[in-house]
Design a protein around this motif. Structure first.
Motif, PDB file in Angstrom:
ATOM      1  N   ASN B  71     -54.796 -29.356 -63.437  1.00  0.00           N
ATOM      2  CA  ASN B  71     -53.211 -30.287 -63.483  1.00  0.00           C
ATOM      3  C   ASN B  71     -53.185 -31.020 -64.674  1.00  0.00           C
ATOM      4  N   ASP B  75     -51.204 -36.337 -62.762  1.00  0.00           N
ATOM      5  CA  ASP B  75     -51.238 -35.654 -61.274  1.00  0.00           C
ATOM      6  C   ASP B  75     -52.674 -35.559 -60.790  1.00  0.00           C
ATOM      7  N   PRO B  78     -54.557 -38.817 -58.399  1.00  0.00           N
ATOM      8  CA  PRO B  78     -54.111 -38.842 -57.061  1.00  0.00           C
ATOM      9  C   PRO B  78     -54.827 -37.498 -56.069  1.00  0.00           C
ATOM     10  N   LYS B  79     -54.525 -36.379 -56.968  1.00  0.00           N
ATOM     11  CA  LYS B  79     -55.108 -35.375 -56.141  1.00  0.00           C
ATOM     12  C   LYS B  79     -56.533 -35.499 -55.669  1.00  0.00           C
ATOM     13  N   GLY B  81     -58.436 -38.089 -55.710  1.00  0.00           N
ATOM     14  CA  GLY B  81     -58.597 -39.317 -54.961  1.00  0.00           C
ATOM     15  C   GLY B  81     -58.401 -38.824 -53.500  1.00  0.00           C
ATOM     16  N   THR B  82     -57.325 -37.891 -53.054  1.00  0.00           N
ATOM     17  CA  THR B  82     -57.086 -37.490 -51.980  1.00  0.00           C
ATOM     18  C   THR B  82     -58.443 -36.591 -51.202  1.00  0.00           C
ATOM     19  N   GLN B  83     -58.538 -35.659 -52.356  1.00  0.00           N
ATOM     20  CA  GLN B  83     -59.791 -34.791 -51.943  1.00  0.00           C
ATOM     21  C   GLN B  83     -61.088 -35.585 -51.569  1.00  0.00           C
ATOM     22  N   VAL B  84     -61.357 -36.692 -52.400  1.00  0.00           N
ATOM     23  CA  VAL B  84     -62.646 -37.352 -52.145  1.00  0.00           C
ATOM     24  C   VAL B  84     -62.426 -38.148 -50.837  1.00  0.00           C
ATOM     25  N   ALA B  85     -61.189 -38.642 -50.806  1.00  0.00           N
ATOM     26  CA  ALA B  85     -61.119 -39.354 -49.330  1.00  0.00           C
ATOM     27  C   ALA B  85     -61.113 -38.565 -48.204  1.00  0.00           C
ATOM     28  N   GLY B  86     -60.825 -37.187 -48.341  1.00  0.00           N
ATOM     29  CA  GLY B  86     -60.741 -36.273 -47.267  1.00  0.00           C
ATOM     30  C   GLY B  86     -62.132 -35.703 -47.228  1.00  0.00           C
ATOM     31  N   ASN B  88     -63.199 -33.630 -49.172  1.00  0.00           N
ATOM     32  CA  ASN B  88     -63.419 -32.163 -49.620  1.00  0.00           C
ATOM     33  C   ASN B  88     -63.300 -31.964 -50.904  1.00  0.00           C
ATOM     34  N   THR B 253     -45.672 -37.370 -67.371  1.00  0.00           N
ATOM     35  CA  THR B 253     -46.986 -36.720 -66.692  1.00  0.00           C
ATOM     36  C   THR B 253     -47.899 -36.544 -67.653  1.00  0.00           C
ATOM     37  N   GLU B 391     -54.832 -48.004 -62.678  1.00  0.00           N
ATOM     38  CA  GLU B 391     -53.465 -48.705 -62.328  1.00  0.00           C
ATOM     39  C   GLU B 391     -52.674 -49.441 -63.101  1.00  0.00           C
TER      40      GLU B 391
END
Lengths: 315, 432, 293
Positions: B71, B75, B78-79, B81-86, B88, B253, B391
């Motif tokens: 990516n 981008d 965030p992606k 981060g989501t995967q780590v939190a999830g 996977n 971006t 941030e």
């Protein structure tokens, strides 16, 4: 049942009544509840439990990796005193709704009135105006819109024909929100169809009576059509406003997920998404969600209460 | 001469061979089918090279397959981060200096110390590059190349306008002096608007003896510094030296495609020394590279040799050992090093660097020489930024846009940003 | 349709000449508006067939040369070709249609045709959820799906449909069922039919119109859904067309407009097809119930 002595009944009332009570209850209510089983699972598991859970989370700091940390009212306090992005996103969303809904409904009503004259090609026109509404919520259209309103995009090329030098709509914070309003208004097709249906329900004789009284077109509109349409207007207004509050995809695609330039396209939903899924502040995001719920609830409540004053239902 | 093969012997031999073959065939199968998920940020140029290396690895390790995803930089986080939190996250993913502390603290990157000398070969690896990947003394990420910040320069634009190319001595004043002559031809500005660009700010602060962050994770500058920064850019903007806000906002971006130089709005743009290849791939004009402008004539010390990016390993991966092997191959294998070139930075393993140097094309030599010859522009590597530094960087962009669009004065924006940056750091600290 | 519409022509005191003029003016306005409304779509269509360098430079809407370049480069523009994404979108959408039709009709049948204690209470609860903004349940739902390992699969997008999460369609079907004569039910019950048989053998076959409407709208909503896949799908293998398009925009923004537009057009095709063949259902669906689309 076999006759029982008074003492017997006192001694074993429960056992005698229970089986038939429950089995009766089952035969009466069983099928209903069985059919509702999927809905119950969804309602309790995916609606009630999450609502309560998000209320709880709104009082915590929660980043999903560790357990939620209770912080009391901190999130709410921060939101209202300390968070410029919150007030900005509120401002953006309210502006968006305040402009897009009336404009949308005006176009919808206007075109519906035009079409209601009964003309050849009504189905075609109706289809043409409805199509953007159907396609409009897609990512593809948001992408298209971004291209159309870019500095060298189609819109500016069109304006150039009239000698107007258009600004870079998308990347200028003074104009970026209006491109989103334009996109929303472009989709006036579906409220238009509702207006058409509403217009069709107005009895012919009312029009005839009014014109016999010597009323011209305008007076007929104001005195006959519009009052009778108020239920439909009310309905459309509520639906479109709630839809406006929920809008996410166009703002996301046009700003690249940032809400920029300068947070001018930071819709409330987008801000919530950022807090939850970019910064993993789930507690704060839950608080944001509850504030939204409160606002929608108040808005709906106030709308219904005040509707008494201007919405005429036939009675 | 006829060779008569004794039939029996032949049969026995071939059976033996077959048996040996079967046995031999067993071991690769035991090495099993390894499937790694790889994730990085970058453009197509980087993707092509990375995939080529993965293919080389697959050749050396039959049964290896991989998922390749990439990516743009903004981008990516965030992606990821989501995967780590999830739970996977990918097995191997790219890491940046700005985020490594945060990810180490969240337990999202594997500590690699135990693998050194075994599946992880760091024998002739640059020491400062190894240090860059450490948090609290533990190694969490392997540098993929050293780079430094650099300005991309559109040579054709300068030549067409009859302006001398920027030299290593140019300060912001020099750019200002040459701005009008360059813009006279077709409206291209000489500078992109760097007010929201964190590396540009950092470079400028360092030249004044300040820093973005101190070693203990606090802000290393004051509101006054930022006020001066925003004022400087406001001045450059009104003088037509840098790109206007409408245009700069197009660069949302950080993808190479949408930078000001690629879009033809500016003749230079802020970038990194290893990105020359990526930029040249999408730019029709011939590009070269120069250092970031000096704050004033003679000021130096802004630059540093940074680990351009790292590979990190997902601690929750089922294939940690395999992932580490892949990473070690990536940074040590010479043919892979030749494929990667200097697109991710100057290779950190000396033997790869030595093998690579003679084969470099002119632009690549430029990159290599640039990083090696920073001279008085260079000073020490700053400490890795604290959690939520990412941030703060985003907030800087928003603030700079406020000033650029006239919504806020430089004074107000500088003071406000100081408060906001502190607030962001405090919030992040409270959570952990 | 035209006959009805003509019947509604407002009878005023205007002369036929003025009425004709008014009609012409109306037509002119409408045609102008139509062109304006459709122009963006036509532009998109034509841009998808243009060679790259012409897309932003030429001013006519008809491309001077039709080139499939956009479609080919777009199809293969991401690390997976778009057939993966179309297949994913299709799978999810069809599963959601199945789930919605099954679960909502069961629920609607209970509310419309069965009597049981608490029915009015639960019905009110169900209606209440119509006004609930999805953001309130979003995060705990996400955390729940995370904990049970459903994130990065289709399950969070599909399973709620099988649990009748779309109250709107329940409401729609309840209204429809109420319109069906109760005598059918009563007759069947006299014959000793269980509620299930009444539902399955009698009501469902008669409900084709509302099922079609609900199915079409479910398909469209799901096909266009961006937010759900955005948060639940992180592996490119699982991407839907909406997410793939967004990735396309971000990763190859300036260099392959033709590909982007071509894939955008393709993503709109299923909806357009539905529009062509099922227009009646769409329009009646909206007109009678005020559905948002």
């Amino acid at each position: 049942m076999t006759a029982r002595s008074a003492s017997d009944e006192r001694a074993m009332p429960a056992r005698a009544v229970t089986p038939s009570y429950w089995s009766r209850a089952w035969t009466e209510n069983g099928p209903g509840y069985l059919f509702l089983l999927p809905w119950f699972i969804g309602f309790f598991g995916l609606t009630i439990a999450p609502i309560l859970s998000s209320l709880y989370l709104s009082f915590t700091n929660f980043d999903m990796l560790t357990a939620p940390q209770w912080v009391g009212m901190d999130n709410y306090v921060r939101m209202f005193t300390h968070d410029p992005k919150f007030s900005q996103s509120m401002r953006v969303t309210l502006l968006f709704v305040a402009f897009s809904v009336p404009l949308k409904l005006s176009f919808a009503l206007g075109v519906a009135l035009l079409l209601n004259r009964g003309m050849k090609g009504l189905p075609i026109y109706r289809a043409v105006f409805y199509l953007p509404s159907l396609l409009g919520a897609s990512v593809a259209i948001a992408v298209l819109w971004r291209t159309l309103f870019a500095g060298d995009g189609l819109v500016n090329k069109g304006l150039a024909i009239f000698g107007i030098v258009g600004p870079a709509w998308i990347s200028n914070p003074r104009f970026s929100l209006w491109t989103l309003v334009a996109l929303a208004v472009w989709q006036f097709g579906s409220p238009m169809i509702i207006f058409l249906a509403g217009l069709r329900q107005i009895p012919q004789d009312l029009y005839e009576a009014a014109s016999l009284d010597g009323a011209n077109k305008w007076r007929i509109f104001w005195k006959v059509t519009l009052p009778l349409l108020t239920p439909v207007v009310f309905f459309n207004a509520i639906i479109q406003t709630i839809e406006g509050f929920k809008s996410f995809t166009p703002a996301f695609i046009i700003s690249g997920g940032t809400g920029n330039p300068v947070n001018s396209t930071l819709f409330y939903t987008l801000y919530l998404y950022q807090e939850a899924f970019s910064f993993f502040r789930m507690g704060y995001a839950s608080a944001l969600a509850w504030v939204l719920l409160a606002i929608v609830a108040v808005f709906t409540g106030v709308s219904f209460l005040t509707s008494r004053f201007w919405v005429h239902y036939d009675s | 001469m006829t060779i008569s093969i004794d039939r029996r012997k032949f049969l026995m031999g071939s059976t033996a061979l077959a048996a040996a073959g079967a046995m031999g065939g067993l071991s690769p199968a035991q090495a099993a089918d390894v499937h790694l998920r790889l994730y990085w940020w970058g453009g197509q140029a980087r993707a092509d090279r990375t995939n080529a290396v993965s293919d080389l690895y697959a050749k050396a390790n039959p049964g290896f397959t991989y998922d390749k995803e990439f990516n743009a930089f903004n981008d990516y986080w965030p992606k990821l981060g989501t995967q780590v939190a999830g739970g996977n996250a990918p097995d191997v993913f790219q890491m940046d200096y700005r985020y490594i502390v945060e990810y180490a603290k969240r337990g999202a990157v594997q500590a690699l110390d135990e693998f050194i000398g075994k599946s992880l070969n760091l024998d002739d690896f640059d020491k400062d590059q190894i240090e860059g990947g450490k948090v609290d003394g533990k190694l969490y990420a392997i540098s993929l190349g050293a780079n430094s910040v650099a300005m991309m320069v559109n040579t054709n634009a300068f030549q067409a306008a009859g302006v001398d190319l920027p030299t290593r001595d140019w300060s912001y004043d020099d750019y200002k002096a040459n701005a009008e002559k360059l813009s006279s031809k077709g409206g291209m500005k000489i500078l992109a608007d760097g007010s929201g660009n964190e590396p540009a700010l950092e470079n400028w602060l360092r030249q004044r003896g300040k820093a973005l962050y101190t070693a203990d994770g606090k802000i290393g500058w004051t509101a006054d510094d930022l006020i001066e920064w925003f004022k400087m850019w406001a001045d450059l903007r009104t003088a037509g030296v840098c790109v206007g806000p409408d245009d700069q906002a197009l660069d949302a971006t950080a993808a190479i495609d949408t930078t000001m130089i690629t879009l033809g709005k500016a003749a230079t743009t802020y970038a990194n020394s290893n990105q020359l290849i990526g930029f040249q791939a999408v730019n029709k004009n011939t590009l070269t590279m120069i250092n970031f402008p000096r704050a004033k004539a003679g000021a130096g010390g802004g630059h540093y040799r940074k680990p351009s990016q790292f590979w990190s390993v997902n601690p929750k991966s089922a294939l940690v050992e395999e992932a580490v092997k892949y990473v070690s191959f990536f940074v040590n294998d010479v043919p892979s090093g030749l494929v990667l070139g200097v697109e991710r930075g100057i290779p950190c393993a000396k033997h790869v660097r030595d093998a690579l140097a003679p084969t470099l094309s002119a632009p690549d030599q430029l990159s290599l020489n640039f990083v090696s010859n920073l001279g008085d522009l260079l000073s020490a590597l700053p400490p890795s930024p604290p959690a939520a530094a990412g941030e703060v960087s985003t907030q800087l962009t928003t603030k700079s846009q406020e000033v650029a669009f006239g919504q806020s004065s430089p004074e107000d924006a500088g003071a406000a940003f100081a408060k906001e940056a502190q607030d962001i750091l405090d919030r992040a600290a409270k959570k952990s | 349709m035209t006959a009805e519409a003509q019947g509604l022509t407002v009878v005023t005191g205007t002369t036929p000449w003025r009425r004709r003029l008014g009609s012409v003016v109306a037509h002119v306005l409408l045609i102008g508006a139509s062109i304006l409304m459709l122009y963006p779509l036509l532009w998109l269509l034509s841009a998808s067939f243009r060679p790259e360098n012409e897309i932003f430079t030429s001013s006519s809407i008809i491309p001077s040369s039709v080139s499939p370049h956009g479609y080919i480069s777009g199809w293969f523009g991401l690390s997976r070709s778009f057939d993966t994404f179309f297949l994913n979108s299709l799978t999810i959408s069809l599963l959601c249609v199945a789930g919605n039709l099954a679960a909502c009709s069961l629920t609607a049948f209970a509310f419309a045709r069965l009597e049981f204690k608490g029915k009015n209470f639960w019905f009110a609860m169900m209606l209440g959820t119509l006004m609930l903004p999805y953001q309130v349940t979003l995060i705990p739902q996400y955390v729940l799906f995370l904990k049970i390992g459903w994130v990065n699969t289709f399950l969070p997008l599909v399973v709620p449909k099988f649990l009748a999460a779309d109250s709107f369609f329940i409401f729609l079907m309840v209204q429809f069922f109420r319109g069906l004569p109760k005598e059918l039910d009563e007759a069947a019950m006299m014959d000793g039919c269980s509620p299930w048989r009444i539902y399955y053998k009698i009501l469902l076959p008669l409900s084709l119109p509302v099922l079609t409407t609900a199915g079409i709208f479910t398909f469209i909503f799901t096909w266009d859904d961006f937010f759900g896949p955005l948060i639940y799908l992180s592996d490119i293998k699982t991407y839907t067309v909406t997410i793939a398009l967004r990735t396309f925009v971000d990763s190859t923004a300036e260099s392959n407009w033709g590909g982007l537009f071509a894939m955008s057009i393709l993503s709109l095709v299923p909806i357009f097809v539905i529009f062509l063949f099922f227009q009646r259902y769409l329009i009646e669906g909206i007109a009678t119930t005020g559905m948002k689309r």
